[in-house]
Structure formats: C-alpha cells, structure tokens
Design an enzyme around this catalytic site. Sequence first.
Site, PDB file in Angstrom:
ATOM      1  N   ASP A 174       0.833  -1.197   0.000  1.00  0.00           N
ATOM      2  CA  ASP A 174       0.000   0.000   0.000  1.00  0.00           C
ATOM      3  C   ASP A 174       0.872   1.253   0.000  1.00  0.00           C
ATOM      4  O   ASP A 174       1.861   1.334   0.748  1.00  0.00           O
ATOM      5  CB  ASP A 174      -0.883  -0.021   1.265  1.00  0.00           C
ATOM      6  CG  ASP A 174      -1.931   1.068   1.258  1.00  0.00           C
ATOM      7  OD1 ASP A 174      -2.723   1.108   0.301  1.00  0.00           O
ATOM      8  OD2 ASP A 174      -1.952   1.887   2.191  1.00  0.00           O
ATOM      9  N   GLU A 202      14.536 -15.020   0.855  1.00  0.00           N
ATOM     10  CA  GLU A 202      14.901 -16.003   1.894  1.00  0.00           C
ATOM     11  C   GLU A 202      13.960 -17.203   1.864  1.00  0.00           C
ATOM     12  O   GLU A 202      14.248 -18.239   2.435  1.00  0.00           O
ATOM     13  CB  GLU A 202      14.764 -15.383   3.302  1.00  0.00           C
ATOM     14  CG  GLU A 202      15.789 -14.355   3.652  1.00  0.00           C
ATOM     15  CD  GLU A 202      15.371 -13.574   4.912  1.00  0.00           C
ATOM     16  OE1 GLU A 202      14.443 -14.007   5.655  1.00  0.00           O
ATOM     17  OE2 GLU A 202      15.965 -12.506   5.142  1.00  0.00           O
TER      18      GLU A 202
HETATM   19  C1  BGC Z   1      -5.455   2.181  -0.636  1.00  0.00           C
HETATM   20  C2  BGC Z   1      -6.635   2.936  -0.146  1.00  0.00           C
HETATM   21  C3  BGC Z   1      -6.319   3.454   1.238  1.00  0.00           C
HETATM   22  C4  BGC Z   1      -5.027   4.266   1.246  1.00  0.00           C
HETATM   23  C5  BGC Z   1      -4.514   4.519   2.626  1.00  0.00           C
HETATM   24  C6  BGC Z   1      -4.431   3.260  -0.722  1.00  0.00           C
HETATM   25  O1  BGC Z   1      -3.924   3.732  -1.754  1.00  0.00           O
HETATM   26  O2  BGC Z   1      -5.650   1.527  -1.855  1.00  0.00           O
HETATM   27  O3  BGC Z   1      -7.800   2.176  -0.143  1.00  0.00           O
HETATM   28  O4  BGC Z   1      -7.364   4.265   1.684  1.00  0.00           O
HETATM   29  O5  BGC Z   1      -4.012   3.605   0.555  1.00  0.00           O
HETATM   30  O6  BGC Z   1      -3.980   3.360   3.188  1.00  0.00           O
END
Ligand code: BGC
Length: 557
Positions: free
Chosen positions: A204, A267
């Site tokens: 993310d 790993e």
């Molecule tokens: C995710 C979102 C989220 C954000 C914050 C992103 O880009 O895809 O759904 O709200 O990150 O974590």
Amino acid sequence: MSQTAPWWRDAVIYQVYIRSFADGNGDGVGDIAGIRSRLPYLKSLGVDAIWINPWYKSPMADHGYDVADYRAIDPVFGTPDEAEQLIEEAHRHGIRVIPDIVPNHTSDQHAWFQAALAAGPGSPERLRYVFRPGRGPDGAQPPNDWVSCFGGPAWTRLPDGEWYLHLFAPQQPDLNWQHPEVRGEFEDILRFWFSRGVDGFRIDVAHGLVKHPELPDLPPRTEPAVLGPLSRRDPAEHRCRQHVDHPHWDRDEVHEIYRTWRKVADEFPGDRCFVAEAWADTPERLAAYVRPDGLHTAFNFDFLMCGWDAKDLRAVIDDSLAMLGAVGAPATWVLSNHDVMRHVSRYGRRTVTRWTAGEPYVPDGPLDLDLGTRRARAAALLMLALPGGAYIYQGEELGLPEVENLPEAVLQDPIWERSGHTDRGRDGCRVPIPWSGRTAPYGFSPDHTSTAPWLPQPPDWADRTATAQTGNATSMLELYRTALHLRRDHPALGDGDMTWLETPDGVLTFARDPGFVCAVNLSTDPHPLPPHTTVLLSSAPVTDGLLPPDEAVWLEV
Ligand code: BGC
C-alpha cells in the site's frame, strides 16, 4: 510463457475486497470464511492468485488500511487459524494468496502510536512517527502545507502542542522510515506472513514511505499536473510528462527499503512476489520500483486512468512495455480497484472524462449502461491479451456498475467526512457482491441472515448474480471465464512480446506469436476483421466479417 518463468510474470490476480466479497458468519461484513466458501468459484473462473485487502486487526477508520496489529487478524474477518486454513485451501485449489501490507502508516490504536502519545514530546517513542512542533509564535500552524489525500491538512495537533503527520486520515499516522526499528519491524512482519505461506504482498502507498528530511512545503503545482490526466490528451504530450521532485511522493530513497524487502522475499522458497501500489509521474519512474533487485511488479495506473481512446491506450501500452521491459519487469494491466469508479460506469459515458489521480473521478453526463458494458467486455479482452499480468477487481467479472446513488446516510468512506461532504468517496465500488437469488443480500450473507450487508445492494442486481450469469454464454462472467481459460492454454498469451498491426484510426490490432491476433474497435464505424482462421472469442457476436464499434475479438491466425 516459458515453463521456467516465475508465475507472477503473467499471473491473473483477483482482488478480494474482503468486507464486500462474501459473508460467512452472517454479520453483514465479508470475512475469511466467506472467501474460503468461494474458492471453487475462483478456481472455475480461472484466476492464478488472490490479493486480499487488509485483514489485520484494525479499528476500521479506513476499512482496514489503519492497522493496529500486523500479526493479528481482525475478529470481524476471522481468526489467525482461519487465515492459515485459507492459504492452505487456496493453494490446494491452485490459487496463490497475496495479502495487502500497509507500511506507510499504522492505526492510531497501534501500540507504537499509543506509546508515542503517552511518552510525550521529545521521547524516543515519538521518533517512530513524524512528530513536529508547529509553526508560528505559539506553534498553532501546522509544520508545513502538506495535505491529506482524504481532504484537509496532513497534520493533527495534540493537546501537548506537537503535531503529527498523516497523509491519509488522522487515525492513520505516518511512520518514520528513517528509523531502524520501523524497518526491522516490517521485515519481521513480512517474514511472519511468508512463513505462514503467503505468496507475496501488495504494498500500500509504496511510493510514500520516505519523506524529505526537512519536510519542506509542497512545490508549486505545475502543469501538466504531477499525475496528470491521460485521457483525451495527445499521446505525445503524455510522453512528455515530467517528474517533479516531491517532498513525500516517489522519493529515490524509497528503493533502498525495497531492495531489503526483496532479500527478505528471497529467503523463502518458491517465487514470492511484491506488487507496488506506486503512483509515479512517468513510466520511467514507475519502472524504477521493479528493477531486478527491487519489487517484482507494480500496478499500471496509467492504463486504468486512460480514456476509451485508441491513440491514448496505444501510447500507454507502448510506454509501459518499453519502460518496464527496459528493467526486465513484466507489465501489469488493471481496469478497476476498490479506490476508483468501476469501469463499466467510467466507460458508460459518452465522453470518458479526464482523470487526475488523487482527485475524484467526475463522470461526464448520464450513464449509458449498455455502452459501458460493451466497452468493458472489449476492455477485458484487450487487457487479457496484452503481455504480462492482469488484475481483476471482484465484481468486474459480473459487469457490476458503480453504485452511484448510495444514500448519504450510509456512506462510510472517510473521504465523505474529510471532504466536508463534497466528495462521496469510494463506497460506490465497494458494494457487496451479488452471488445468487432475486433480492438483497443476493447470497452475500448466509440464507436467513437478519443483518443487512454493510452497504445496501441495488434492487436491480438479480440478473447480475454469479448464479444468474453462470452458463449464460452472453454473460460477462462467462466471457471472463472463457477468456481466462483460453489465456491459460494459448501459448501466445501471458508473458512475451506483441506487434502492432496496421489498422485504421481508432482500431487497435496486435499480434502475438504463435498465431494470435487481438483487435479492438474504439472507433464509431465497423471495421473488417483482420485475416484469420478462427474466431477464438469475441466480446459480442461478429457477423459478415466486421468488428462493430466498442467490440473486441481474439483470432487464431
Ligand atoms: C489504498 C486505499 C487506502 C489508502 C490509505 C491506498 O492507496 O488503496 O484504499 O485508503 O491507501 O492506506
């Protein structure tokens, strides 16, 4: 694909937005039990892997992207044992499992943030996050002018006078990735899940971890916008997009973190893989994430943001293949996800509006659902014929449109509140999946459940359920199923090369060896099919040797 190439070079990965996929225990929220019950469906669909949105313990301020404990499963989704069972069962079905990892920020309920709050200004506990005094004589101004992606300032002040950074909601404080403990902790979390059998991670906000050490103000906004709109722009202009040095996005130093992560993945036995959610100004900058010693793949948001326009799409495809190919990485293709308006609804507008990343997609004009569906069918055949891997967002195989009329009272995305009710947020693409039956909850929850799904489903989804579409040769579901099975069996598809063929304006035609051609008609006139021996698959029937507008075809040549 060669027998020895790693699986992730051309995998079709199905995104499971866990809250909305399938509810196993009848509380109206999707869960691990629900995913387990639908593994046979995913197997028969023909996907190679699932990416599961965050399932960790979370107060759910941003539906799981605010993680309180990265080693625990949130009780609303199930238990750690169920997670392990899911991984094992998925593997038995030949499906790999990729959870989401959220390294840019934690929840404000995470033990580290709670310790930082308790320990106060100047404490070592605060060094794991980004705490600063404010500006102005009494420190009442935020430390800089950064803005939250969800609206409002990116800083919140505490009663003790210090401010902390949150590029998203205030409940999502940003971690300080200069801190060795932060780095060590995430390497351990990766090992924790790798050793439980996961096949990789979706990272993310992969481009956000490293901030400029001096936290300077934002650069003046430049045109074309940093992540500027591609659609309706001249492809040449698209190629000229500039990288702008930014104090918190896509900083060069971020790659050093991923070089270490790559070593952690290596790993473990088998081909573990990372996919980056990285928003970069240019395809070159994106390719930097997937160099041989870095991450494995990255989402191709240029493809997702592109309009329904042959020239623009061709430019995006060429640039993606060239830049990713230059570092030896496969391309990926994606049309929808849990953050954007579903593509049936984007394409169902006469003008497929420009899109600027980080801003809401504003549809232009009324929805023509038939048009959007026709184009979505064609787009699926385009995406699945291109070299590399592809992502399918749950429900796109059912042709679900965006639910654009959710009542304000049910909206849950933090964007709705943070934007002062000017942006309805992302709930419209997160409505629970219709599986069967004629009325809500359409099999999303077990029969006779009294709790309604966490977001209401439209009353007219009976014909869109998986059951209603199964066996119906003209349904979106059977189109996806057939395409995925053909793709798996056809030696020309998946990883490899492609060659554009001469075609009239508005038509995209490319060949892949051996013996395969894909043609997509984005113009307003029918065009003759390229020479072929057999029509393998078409998004709608082709008659008289003509490919109608907004349709696509796979040919054996
Ligand atoms: C995710 C979102 C989220 C954000 C914050 C992103 O880009 O895809 O759904 O709200 O990150 O974590």
